[in-house]
Design a protein around this motif. Structure first.
Motif, PDB file in Angstrom:
ATOM      1  N   SER A 167       0.855  -1.180   0.000  1.00  0.00           N
ATOM      2  CA  SER A 167       0.000   0.000   0.000  1.00  0.00           C
ATOM      3  C   SER A 167       0.891   1.229   0.000  1.00  0.00           C
ATOM      4  O   SER A 167       2.031   1.189   0.457  1.00  0.00           O
ATOM      5  N   ASN A 168       0.383   2.334  -0.478  1.00  0.00           N
ATOM      6  CA  ASN A 168       1.173   3.556  -0.594  1.00  0.00           C
ATOM      7  C   ASN A 168       0.936   4.531   0.548  1.00  0.00           C
ATOM      8  O   ASN A 168       1.167   5.718   0.391  1.00  0.00           O
ATOM      9  N   ASP A 169       0.485   4.039   1.703  1.00  0.00           N
ATOM     10  CA  ASP A 169       0.172   4.935   2.813  1.00  0.00           C
ATOM     11  C   ASP A 169       1.253   4.982   3.881  1.00  0.00           C
ATOM     12  O   ASP A 169       1.110   5.659   4.890  1.00  0.00           O
ATOM     13  N   GLY A 170       2.351   4.273   3.702  1.00  0.00           N
ATOM     14  CA  GLY A 170       3.454   4.297   4.644  1.00  0.00           C
ATOM     15  C   GLY A 170       3.249   3.438   5.886  1.00  0.00           C
ATOM     16  O   GLY A 170       4.115   3.419   6.757  1.00  0.00           O
ATOM     17  N   GLN A 171       2.136   2.739   6.000  1.00  0.00           N
ATOM     18  CA  GLN A 171       1.883   1.877   7.152  1.00  0.00           C
ATOM     19  C   GLN A 171       2.663   0.573   7.012  1.00  0.00           C
ATOM     20  O   GLN A 171       2.737   0.004   5.933  1.00  0.00           O
ATOM     21  N   ASP A 172       3.218   0.110   8.116  1.00  0.00           N
ATOM     22  CA  ASP A 172       3.930  -1.167   8.141  1.00  0.00           C
ATOM     23  C   ASP A 172       2.949  -2.245   8.580  1.00  0.00           C
ATOM     24  O   ASP A 172       2.456  -2.216   9.703  1.00  0.00           O
TER      25      ASP A 172
END
Length: 117
Positions: A27-32
């Motif tokens: 995903s491109n939201d930076g969440q790990d």
């Protein structure tokens, strides 16, 4: 002693390769969304599924042909590319038990432990 350690290392590497290959989206939201699954049940885990809580069915078995012995863990990238953080987990064990947990927030946790009892 070394042979047992080497065998565990190979198993962990094989499971990690399967886990990262199965859920290899980003995903491109930076969440790990990587979560260490810990089997502390006393029984070998034979199957593990992690499906976006918005889905109506289980995705493929992340462990594939591998198993997760009790006392072992594996780090899995749960990201399916949708940006979802809530996932349902299902684990099956060699003794026939099946544990299902709903709405696990994989954006907020780094490990999930299965325990006996």
């Amino acid at each position: 002693m070394f042979k047992a350690f080497a065998r565990r290392a190979v198993l962990a590497a094989a499971i990690s390769a399967v886990a990262f290959g199965t859920m290899g989206f980003q995903s491109n939201d930076g969440q790990d969304r990587r979560v260490r699954i810990i089997n502390a049940t006393g029984v070998t885990m034979t199957h593990f599924y992690a499906s976006n809580s918005g889905q109506d069915d289980w995705q493929e078995d992340i462990l594939g042909q591998d198993v997760l012995p009790s006392g072992q863990s594996v780090r899995i990238n749960i990201d399916d590319g949708t940006g979802a953080c809530l996932y349902d987990f299902k684990a099956r064990f060699a003794d026939g038990d099946e544990l299902i947990r709903y709405r696990i927030n994989v954006c907020q946790i780094t490990e999930y432990r299965y325990t006996a009892g």
